[in-house]
Design a protein around this motif. Structure first.
Motif: not given
Length: 389
Positions: A232-235, A332-334, A340-346, A353-363
């Motif tokens: 929960i606290y570290t994703a 937590l990632l959402t 407003g945390v920047d994408l690179k930090t998230v 490695a790819s923002p597309s995976v993060l944005l499609k499946h997690y956020v």
């Protein structure tokens, strides 16, 4: 002895105990029957031209086989021999072809040698042991046809992701049998993969607060509660929490160094921990002198491998449905992106490695975000300009 063998003659054959008798057929050259006691067996004698020696090919027992059928079989073998084939060597090669179980074991060993992630190897091994081996494990890899796999995969049509993972494991097994020269075709080619839906479940703030409260009130499973809080606290991925060791943490510096062998990407990851999880870790290890796994378990792995029982109990007591431990990573990632945390930090936290995976499946989109976004740029501006009529 040569005789025009008949079914009646074969049925009546018998010899004294401890002796045997060979009788040749007059119609097919080399066809003969061997009788021991009251048991008979058909053979075909032929000359191996490559070795220039006589050989005996076992055909079948006399019991249950008509003479006319055995003669037809013998003629087929003689034609093969005339064309240069050696039935005995061919049969030996066929016996040497591995079964699906044997080839699956070799495939799993190859995954380990390639240093694939332990969680992936375990998931693949579970598919082999629970599904593939019970259904087709005793069959040779060359006996499996495409239609066999189509029928086999129908069982898993209700679970698209599991369905597709099983196909990937089967593909590895049969591609390895091709590389090693046992098979001449891959029966997995053309197997249709199912469309996987993207899971979007995230916990609301109310659900998260209720779960954390329930964990604090439940004193029967403190390890399970601490592990859930780590996710929960570290994703982190639950598998990373399960495999965490105390020497992976520098609590004074507030850092978790995940070794490559526990991370899905296969690369070491450094995570700067927040105050909430550091407080949990300090409570578990107040003197900082513990070693080994953070969440030790009684099994052969040496650490916990599931907290489903505790998680299910917390969800039931809070009235929460359809929420898994892995959903906490997505939650937590959402929340980080929504804050407003920047994408690179998230991405550094999620280790994608790819923002597309993060944005499609997690956020996932949070209710109200669209309205807030519009309102932030659509306030009516003021002006000092005069209106000219």
């Amino acid at each position: 002895m040569k005789i025009n063998l008949t079914d009646k003659y074969i049925k009546a054959l018998s010899v004294p105990q401890g002796t045997e008798k060979w009788i040749s057929d007059t119609q097919i050259h080399g066809l003969c029957v061997r009788v021991r006691n009251s048991t008979g067996h058909w053979f075909l004698r032929y000359t191996d031209r490559n070795l220039n020696k006589q050989r005996k090919l076992s055909l079948c027992p006399t019991n249950g086989h008509r003479v006319v059928d055995v003669r037809e079989l013998a003629m087929e073998k003689l034609v093969e021999i005339t064309k240069g084939s050696d039935p005995i060597s061919d049969r030996k090669f066929t016996r040497d072809i591995p079964t699906v179980t044997e080839m699956a074991q070799e495939t799993m060993a190859e995954l380990v040698s390639l240093r694939r992630q332990p969680a992936y190897v375990k998931q693949s091994t579970d598919v082999v042991n629970n599904h593939i081996t019970p259904d087709m494990g005793k069959r040779q890899v060359t006996d499996i046809e495409h239609i066999d796999l189509v029928r086999f995969m129908r069982t898993f049509s209700a679970t698209p992701r599991h369905h597709n993972f099983i196909i990937s494991v089967l593909s590895r097994i049969f591609k390895l049998s091709l590389r090693w020269g046992y098979a001449v075709k891959d029966p997995t080619i053309g197997l249709a993969r199912m469309k996987e839906g993207v899971r979007k479940r995230v916990a609301t703030d109310e659900e998260l607060a209720a779960l954390l409260h329930e964990m604090d009130q439940d004193h029967s499973a403190p390890q399970s509660a601490a592990l859930a809080k780590m996710v929960i606290y570290t994703a982190c991925r639950p598998s990373e929490a399960f495999q965490a060791k105390w020497d992976h943490f520098d609590i004074n510096a507030g850092v978790w160094i995940k070794p490559a062998e526990t991370v899905k990407t296969g690369n070491e990851q450094v995570v700067e921990l927040g105050d909430a999880i550091l407080q949990v870790l300090r409570t578990m290890n107040p003197n900082g002198d513990l070693s080994g796994y953070v969440f030790p378990g009684p099994g052969k792995d040496g650490h916990l491998t599931t907290i489903k029982k505790s998680w299910g109990a917390w969800c039931r007591r809070t009235g929460i449905t359809d929420l898994t431990l892995y959903d906490m990573r997505r939650t937590l990632l959402t929340k980080l992106m929504g804050a407003g945390v920047d994408l690179k930090t998230v991405m550094s936290i999620s280790n994608h490695a790819s923002p597309s995976v993060l944005l499609k499946h997690y956020v996932q989109e949070t209710a109200g975000n669209q309205r807030n976004a519009f309102n932030s740029v659509q306030s009516i501006p003021t002006t000092n300009l005069k209106v000219v009529s």
